[in-house]
Design a protein around this motif. Structure first.
Motif, PDB file in Angstrom:
ATOM      1  N   GLU A 123      -6.223   9.407 -16.063  1.00  0.00           N
ATOM      2  CA  GLU A 123      -6.862   8.619 -15.022  1.00  0.00           C
ATOM      3  C   GLU A 123      -6.902   7.148 -15.447  1.00  0.00           C
ATOM      4  N   LYS A 124      -6.648   6.258 -14.493  1.00  0.00           N
ATOM      5  CA  LYS A 124      -6.693   4.803 -14.711  1.00  0.00           C
ATOM      6  C   LYS A 124      -5.751   4.370 -15.830  1.00  0.00           C
ATOM      7  N   ARG A 125      -4.535   4.895 -15.800  1.00  0.00           N
ATOM      8  CA  ARG A 125      -3.559   4.623 -16.852  1.00  0.00           C
ATOM      9  C   ARG A 125      -2.765   3.334 -16.603  1.00  0.00           C
ATOM     10  N   PHE A 126      -2.488   2.979 -15.331  1.00  0.00           N
ATOM     11  CA  PHE A 126      -1.530   1.921 -15.031  1.00  0.00           C
ATOM     12  C   PHE A 126      -2.175   0.736 -14.312  1.00  0.00           C
ATOM     13  N   ASP A 127      -1.583  -0.444 -14.558  1.00  0.00           N
ATOM     14  CA  ASP A 127      -1.973  -1.652 -13.832  1.00  0.00           C
ATOM     15  C   ASP A 127      -1.175  -1.807 -12.539  1.00  0.00           C
ATOM     16  N   PHE A 128       0.077  -1.336 -12.565  1.00  0.00           N
ATOM     17  CA  PHE A 128       0.965  -1.461 -11.416  1.00  0.00           C
ATOM     18  C   PHE A 128       1.745  -0.165 -11.229  1.00  0.00           C
ATOM     19  N   VAL A 129       1.874   0.259  -9.992  1.00  0.00           N
ATOM     20  CA  VAL A 129       2.697   1.411  -9.617  1.00  0.00           C
ATOM     21  C   VAL A 129       3.595   0.956  -8.485  1.00  0.00           C
ATOM     22  N   TYR A 130       4.873   1.325  -8.549  1.00  0.00           N
ATOM     23  CA  TYR A 130       5.748   0.941  -7.441  1.00  0.00           C
ATOM     24  C   TYR A 130       6.800   2.007  -7.173  1.00  0.00           C
ATOM     25  N   SER A 131       7.295   2.006  -5.941  1.00  0.00           N
ATOM     26  CA  SER A 131       8.368   2.912  -5.547  1.00  0.00           C
ATOM     27  C   SER A 131       9.243   2.221  -4.523  1.00  0.00           C
ATOM     28  N   ILE A 132      10.529   2.486  -4.599  1.00  0.00           N
ATOM     29  CA  ILE A 132      11.505   1.937  -3.656  1.00  0.00           C
ATOM     30  C   ILE A 132      12.294   3.085  -3.059  1.00  0.00           C
ATOM     31  N   SER A 133      12.244   3.212  -1.742  1.00  0.00           N
ATOM     32  CA  SER A 133      12.965   4.259  -1.007  1.00  0.00           C
ATOM     33  C   SER A 133      12.588   5.654  -1.511  1.00  0.00           C
ATOM     34  N   VAL A 134      11.281   5.877  -1.647  1.00  0.00           N
ATOM     35  CA  VAL A 134      10.764   7.165  -2.083  1.00  0.00           C
ATOM     36  C   VAL A 134       9.835   7.782  -1.035  1.00  0.00           C
ATOM     37  N   PHE A 135       8.977   6.968  -0.418  1.00  0.00           N
ATOM     38  CA  PHE A 135       7.929   7.515   0.431  1.00  0.00           C
ATOM     39  C   PHE A 135       8.470   8.270   1.644  1.00  0.00           C
ATOM     40  N   GLU A 136       9.671   7.969   2.097  1.00  0.00           N
ATOM     41  CA  GLU A 136      10.221   8.755   3.200  1.00  0.00           C
ATOM     42  C   GLU A 136      10.550  10.183   2.770  1.00  0.00           C
ATOM     43  N   HIS A 137      10.645  10.405   1.459  1.00  0.00           N
ATOM     44  CA  HIS A 137      10.986  11.725   0.934  1.00  0.00           C
ATOM     45  C   HIS A 137       9.761  12.531   0.492  1.00  0.00           C
ATOM     46  N   LEU A 138       8.569  11.990   0.659  1.00  0.00           N
ATOM     47  CA  LEU A 138       7.347  12.689   0.243  1.00  0.00           C
ATOM     48  C   LEU A 138       6.794  13.486   1.412  1.00  0.00           C
ATOM     49  N   MET A 139       6.658  14.781   1.225  1.00  0.00           N
ATOM     50  CA  MET A 139       6.182  15.637   2.308  1.00  0.00           C
ATOM     51  C   MET A 139       4.770  15.270   2.738  1.00  0.00           C
ATOM     52  N   PHE A 140       3.910  14.936   1.764  1.00  0.00           N
ATOM     53  CA  PHE A 140       2.516  14.579   2.044  1.00  0.00           C
ATOM     54  C   PHE A 140       2.241  13.187   1.464  1.00  0.00           C
ATOM     55  N   PRO A 141       2.674  12.110   2.108  1.00  0.00           N
ATOM     56  CA  PRO A 141       2.528  10.778   1.510  1.00  0.00           C
ATOM     57  C   PRO A 141       1.082  10.351   1.308  1.00  0.00           C
ATOM     58  N   TRP A 142       0.157  10.862   2.149  1.00  0.00           N
ATOM     59  CA  TRP A 142      -1.258  10.526   1.952  1.00  0.00           C
ATOM     60  C   TRP A 142      -1.770  11.111   0.639  1.00  0.00           C
ATOM     61  N   LYS A 143      -1.250  12.254   0.237  1.00  0.00           N
ATOM     62  CA  LYS A 143      -1.612  12.845  -1.049  1.00  0.00           C
ATOM     63  C   LYS A 143      -1.090  11.975  -2.191  1.00  0.00           C
ATOM     64  N   ALA A 144       0.111  11.447  -2.048  1.00  0.00           N
ATOM     65  CA  ALA A 144       0.655  10.551  -3.068  1.00  0.00           C
ATOM     66  C   ALA A 144      -0.199   9.295  -3.199  1.00  0.00           C
ATOM     67  N   ALA A 145      -0.706   8.770  -2.077  1.00  0.00           N
ATOM     68  CA  ALA A 145      -1.586   7.598  -2.136  1.00  0.00           C
ATOM     69  C   ALA A 145      -2.844   7.920  -2.930  1.00  0.00           C
ATOM     70  N   MET A 146      -3.414   9.101  -2.726  1.00  0.00           N
ATOM     71  CA  MET A 146      -4.600   9.513  -3.472  1.00  0.00           C
ATOM     72  C   MET A 146      -4.290   9.637  -4.961  1.00  0.00           C
ATOM     73  N   GLU A 147      -3.125  10.204  -5.283  1.00  0.00           N
ATOM     74  CA  GLU A 147      -2.746  10.374  -6.684  1.00  0.00           C
ATOM     75  C   GLU A 147      -2.490   9.029  -7.358  1.00  0.00           C
ATOM     76  N   ILE A 148      -1.888   8.099  -6.632  1.00  0.00           N
ATOM     77  CA  ILE A 148      -1.682   6.752  -7.173  1.00  0.00           C
ATOM     78  C   ILE A 148      -3.021   6.093  -7.459  1.00  0.00           C
ATOM     79  N   ASN A 149      -3.964   6.262  -6.542  1.00  0.00           N
ATOM     80  CA  ASN A 149      -5.297   5.703  -6.758  1.00  0.00           C
ATOM     81  C   ASN A 149      -5.912   6.242  -8.047  1.00  0.00           C
ATOM     82  N   GLU A 150      -5.708   7.520  -8.315  1.00  0.00           N
ATOM     83  CA  GLU A 150      -6.316   8.143  -9.491  1.00  0.00           C
ATOM     84  C   GLU A 150      -5.782   7.571 -10.793  1.00  0.00           C
ATOM     85  N   ILE A 151      -4.486   7.238 -10.832  1.00  0.00           N
ATOM     86  CA  ILE A 151      -3.898   6.784 -12.100  1.00  0.00           C
ATOM     87  C   ILE A 151      -3.859   5.265 -12.219  1.00  0.00           C
ATOM     88  N   LEU A 152      -4.259   4.539 -11.157  1.00  0.00           N
ATOM     89  CA  LEU A 152      -4.336   3.077 -11.220  1.00  0.00           C
ATOM     90  C   LEU A 152      -5.669   2.631 -11.822  1.00  0.00           C
TER      91      LEU A 152
END
Length: 224
Positions: free
Chosen positions: A82-111
């Motif tokens: 938890e809270k591992r990263f200062d910056f997270v980024y993705s390019i041409s990935v979110f269209e391939h995520l079945m549940f993108p809102w879940k990915a947003a929650m997971e990014i929040n957890e590790i930021l």
């Protein structure tokens, strides 16, 4: 009238990544995570975008060149502290995520608090990487993913790479579609302002719960 092609480098879609890149480069000892780091279509190593950044991690759902950690974007909290990263980024990935809102929650957890996420994806694009091509995103999609409930505020969002669509059928609803400007790219920068609301937000499903497919591997090894 005749359509003119603008220079790609001048497009606001690309300028948004340049803005994010500068945020990373001026930060002190930033920890950066790239989601979708694998060499696909002769991609370059994402580390080259951020010279001088030593704490850089590439994650992908499949092992491969430039991948440091194999993990699903829907389960980043299992792969990183938890809270591992200062910056997270993705390019041409979110269209391939079945549940993108879940990915947003997971990014929040590790930021880290005050950390930033950059997402580049598509409002319009040809189908690709089937069957794992699920979504297209418009300007206001940024606020549906990154908001006070998911623990973010949107810093900037822009659509770019303008295009036109021409209907190949004589359908009354589509006959004037070519008159409207569309965009092929959208870029989002959001800042973590709090932990996501765990009382109101919960999504326990992962793609394996609803499908027996997986993001496809290339038929042949990419060059490079």
């Amino acid at each position: 009238g005749r359509l003119r092609r603008a220079k790609s480098g001048d497009d606001p879609y690309h300028r948004m990544f340049a803005q994010f890149r500068q945020m990373v480069l001026v930060a002190e000892n930033p920890a950066v995570l790239e989601i979708g780091a694998r060499n696909v279509s002769a991609n370059h190593d994402g580390r080259d975008r951020f010279p001088g950044v030593s704490d850089y991690t590439g994650v992908d759902i499949h092992p491969g060149q430039y991948v440091d950690v194999v993990a699903d974007a829907h389960q980043l909290g299992k792969a990183f502290p938890e809270k591992r990263f200062d910056f997270v980024y993705s390019i041409s990935v979110f269209e391939h995520l079945m549940f993108p809102w879940k990915a947003a929650m997971e990014i929040n957890e590790i930021l880290k608090p005050g950390g930033h996420v950059f997402v580049a994806t598509h409002p319009a694009w040809a189908s690709h990487e089937l069957p794992w091509d699920f979504w297209r995103y418009l300007h206001h999609s940024a606020h549906s993913l990154f908001n006070s409930v998911t623990g973010f505020e949107v810093v900037a969002v822009t659509e770019g790479l303008p295009a036109r669509m021409f209907s190949l059928v004589r359908d009354p609803a589509a006959q004037y579609m070519h008159l409207f400007q569309m965009h092929q790219g959208i870029a989002i920068i959001a800042k973590k302002v709090s932990n996501y609301d765990r009382e109101r937000l919960r999504w326990d499903l992962v793609p394996a719960d609803v499908t027996d497919t997986l993001y496809p591997l290339p038929a042949t090894k990419p060059a490079g």
